[in-house]
Write an enzyme that holds these catalytic residues in place. Structure first.
Site, PDB file in Angstrom:
ATOM      1  CG  HIS A  28      -9.538   6.881  63.292  1.00 44.25           C
ATOM      2  ND1 HIS A  28      -9.979   7.988  63.987  1.00 44.25           N
ATOM      3  CD2 HIS A  28     -10.629   6.406  62.632  1.00 44.25           C
ATOM      4  CE1 HIS A  28     -11.270   8.169  63.757  1.00 44.25           C
ATOM      5  NE2 HIS A  28     -11.685   7.213  62.929  1.00 44.25           N
ATOM      6  CE1 TYR A  29      -2.163   8.965  66.053  1.00 43.53           C
ATOM      7  CE2 TYR A  29      -0.865   9.245  64.061  1.00 43.53           C
ATOM      8  CZ  TYR A  29      -1.281   9.704  65.297  1.00 43.53           C
ATOM      9  OH  TYR A  29      -0.811  10.900  65.791  1.00 43.53           O
ATOM     10  CB  THR A  30      -4.325   2.726  67.920  1.00 44.65           C
ATOM     11  OG1 THR A  30      -2.951   2.400  67.641  1.00 44.65           O
ATOM     12  CG2 THR A  30      -5.238   1.738  67.213  1.00 44.65           C
ATOM     13  CD  GLU A  93      -8.856   4.214  66.109  1.00 43.96           C
ATOM     14  OE1 GLU A  93      -7.624   4.363  65.950  1.00 43.96           O
ATOM     15  OE2 GLU A  93      -9.597   5.067  66.640  1.00 43.96           O
ATOM     16  CG  HIS A 135      -9.645  11.269  63.488  1.00 48.96           C
ATOM     17  ND1 HIS A 135      -9.284  10.877  64.746  1.00 48.96           N
ATOM     18  CD2 HIS A 135     -10.831  11.917  63.626  1.00 48.96           C
ATOM     19  CE1 HIS A 135     -10.205  11.268  65.610  1.00 48.96           C
ATOM     20  NE2 HIS A 135     -11.154  11.897  64.954  1.00 48.96           N
ATOM     21  CG  ASP A 145      -5.770  10.062  63.939  1.00 52.63           C
ATOM     22  OD1 ASP A 145      -6.109  11.209  64.285  1.00 52.63           O
ATOM     23  OD2 ASP A 145      -6.525   9.079  64.045  1.00 52.63           O
TER      24      ASP A 145
END
Length: 233
Positions: A28-30, A93, A135, A145
C-alpha cells in the site's frame, strides 16, 4: 519480527485472529499528508485500520502488528478466489502522500528497506511471486495504491514479484469479454470491468492507464497466464 532487519516496534491495537494461512503480501501507500499522521491513524483504535509494517521515506521500518495476527489493511478485497484478504496476507504500508496529497516517486531508501523486508516475508511464508500484489490489485474499484510510480521492476528482477512480460508477446485477439474471463482467471475481481482493467494497467502497463482493453493489454495478460512470464527481469 523479521530476522536480520532493523525494525522498530510500534504496536497497534487494530488486529484480530487469522482465519487463513498467510499466502499473500499486499503493498500500500499511506495516502496521507505525513508519515506521522499515517502512523497515528494506523495505531488509533477508533480508526479500525492497521498494517503489519510501515516503511518510511528514510527507510526505517515499523512493525505495528505481529505477523500471526490479522491486520486490517485490505478492506473489501478479492484475489485469486480469496475474499478475506486480511486473513491471508501481510500488509505493508509505504509512506507516500498518494494521489490526493501530491503523489511522488518512492525514495531509494524506502525501496532499499522494502526489498529485503518483502524477500524475508516471502521466503518465510513460501509466498509465490503472483501473490505479491498492490492494494489496487485486490480492490480495483476502490483503491489506486501503491500506484503507477511504484517500482515493481525492482522487486520483479529479484523474483519478489511478477515481471512485466516483454518478450515473445502474442495478441490472442480476445474480445473484451474474453479478456475479462482471462483477467478473472489471473486473479482480479472483474465485477467492475473498467476498474479491473485500470488496476491491471496500473500494475503492468503504467505508462498508459485508460481502462480500455487493447492489443498490448491482451499480449501482457496472455504472457502472465503462461507458466513462466518472460520479461526483462
Amino acid at each position: 519480527m523479521s530476522s536480520g532487519l532493523a525494525i522498530t516496534q510500534a504496536p497497534s491495537p487494530n488486529f484480530d485472529a487469522r482465519a487463513l494461512p498467510i499466502t499473500m503480501i499486499v503493498l500500500h501507500y499511506t495516502g496521507m499528508e505525513s508519515a506521522e499522521a499515517a502512523i497515528a491513524r494506523l495505531r488509533d483504535p477508533e480508526a479500525k485500520v492497521s498494517a503489519h509494517y510501515v516503511v518510511d521515506e528514510d527507510g526505517s521500518i515499523l512493525q505495528l502488528v505481529d505477523e500471526d495476527k490479522r491486520a486490517w489493511h485490505a478492506g473489501r478485497s478479492h484475489w485469486r478466489g480469496i475474499t478475506d484478504v486480511n486473513s491471508a496476507s501481510i500488509g505493508i504500508e509505504i509512506v507516500n502522500p498518494g494521489h490526493e496529497f501530491g503523489y511522488h516517486n518512492f525514495t531509494d531508501a524506502q525501496m532499499g528497506a522494502l526489498i529485503p523486508l518483502v524477500a524475508d516475508i516471502k521466503a518465510r511464508h513460501a509466498i509465490t511471486r503472483g501473490n505479491v500484489v498492490g492494494h489496487s490489485d485486490v480492490a480495483p474499484a476502490r483503491k489506486q495504491d501503491p500506484g503507477e510510480l511504484f517500482n515493481w521492476h525492482a522487486l520483479a528482477r529479484l523474483r519478489l514479484a511478477l515481471p512485466r512480460p516483454t518478450r515473445n508477446l502474442v495478441d490472442p485477439g480476445w474480445p473484451d469479454a474474453g479478456f475479462m474471463l482471462a483477467l478473472e482467471r489471473f486473479g482480479y475481481n472483474v465485477e467492475d470491468g473498467e476498474a479491473a482493467v485500470t488496476a491491471f494497467q496500473r500494475r503492468f502497463r503504467p505508462e498508459l492507464i485508460d481502462g480500455e482493453v487493447d492489443g498490448e493489454c491482451r499480449c501482457i495478460l496472455l504472457a502472465l497466464l503462461l507458466p513462466k512470464p518472460q520479461g526483462e527481469d
